[in-house]
Design a protein around this motif. Structure first.
Motif, short mmCIF file in Angstrom:
data_model
loop_
_atom_site.label_atom_id
_atom_site.label_comp_id
_atom_site.label_asym_id
_atom_site.label_seq_id
_atom_site.Cartn_x
_atom_site.Cartn_y
_atom_site.Cartn_z
N TYR A 62 9.96 -20.74 50.90
CA TYR A 62 9.18 -21.56 50.05
C TYR A 62 7.90 -20.90 49.59
O TYR A 62 7.33 -20.93 48.48
CB TYR A 62 8.83 -23.00 50.46
N ARG A 150 7.02 -24.29 59.49
CA ARG A 150 8.39 -24.45 59.77
C ARG A 150 8.62 -25.86 59.54
O ARG A 150 8.61 -26.67 60.42
CB ARG A 150 9.13 -23.97 61.20
N SER A 154 13.43 -28.23 56.18
CA SER A 154 13.47 -27.04 55.34
C SER A 154 14.56 -26.57 54.55
O SER A 154 14.66 -26.11 53.47
CB SER A 154 12.71 -25.90 56.05
#
Length: 165
Positions: A62, A150, A154
């Motif tokens: 991302y 994290r 995700s």
């Protein structure tokens, strides 16, 4: 080293935790320029998609921001021209469950849990993550060398991440 009682007595651990709490407060205030000042020029801000990724340069993320990309991200977040910025979510971060490992007193790795509540247009959204900070504590004050966020979800489709984690 992850014996919490032993960590609480170490000045290096206390300094690292206070620094991480300060970063969270700066981000909640949306003081992105101050956030840039927390970074080592060669640092990386990473939000991986794969929860097991370790080679961030070779995987899809991302965010995988070096100094230049962090500056561009902050410019976008501060400009007022992006739709996600003009109506940006208000956030409150809680950072806890700290553990530390270190090879020296100058460079420490701190793991923590972070929960962000983002409020926008009458809707609250939760983001939970395991966070890893590598912090340079040498001369000149603490600086982030690497921050890996994290997210626990995700691999799902995510939206509303118009702010820094």
């Amino acid at each position: 080293m992850d014996d919490t009682n032993a960590l609480l007595t170490q000045p290096v651990f206390a300094q690292a935790v206070q620094f991480i709490w300060r970063e969270a407060e700066i981000l909640d205030r949306k003081d992105y320029r101050a956030w840039l000042d927390l970074w080592s020029p060669n640092g990386f801000y990473v939000v991986p998609i794969d929860p097991l990724a370790t080679d961030f340069a070779a995987t899809l993320n991302y965010a995988y921001d070096d100094h230049h990309m962090r500056e561009l991200r902050v410019q976008r977040l501060s400009s007022g021209y992006s739709p996600s910025v003009t109506d940006a979510a208000r956030t409150v971060r809680t950072v806890s469950r700290f553990t530390m490992s270190s090879d020296s007193v100058d460079m420490v790795d701190v793991r923590s849990a972070q929960v962000i509540v983002a409020y926008k247009r009458g809707v609250s959204t939760l983001f939970a993550a395991d966070v890893e900070h590598r912090i340079d504590l040498s001369d000149g004050g603490p600086r982030i060398v690497q921050k890996v966020v994290r997210l626990i979800d995700s691999t799902d489709a995510l939206n509303a991440i118009g702010f820094l984690l």
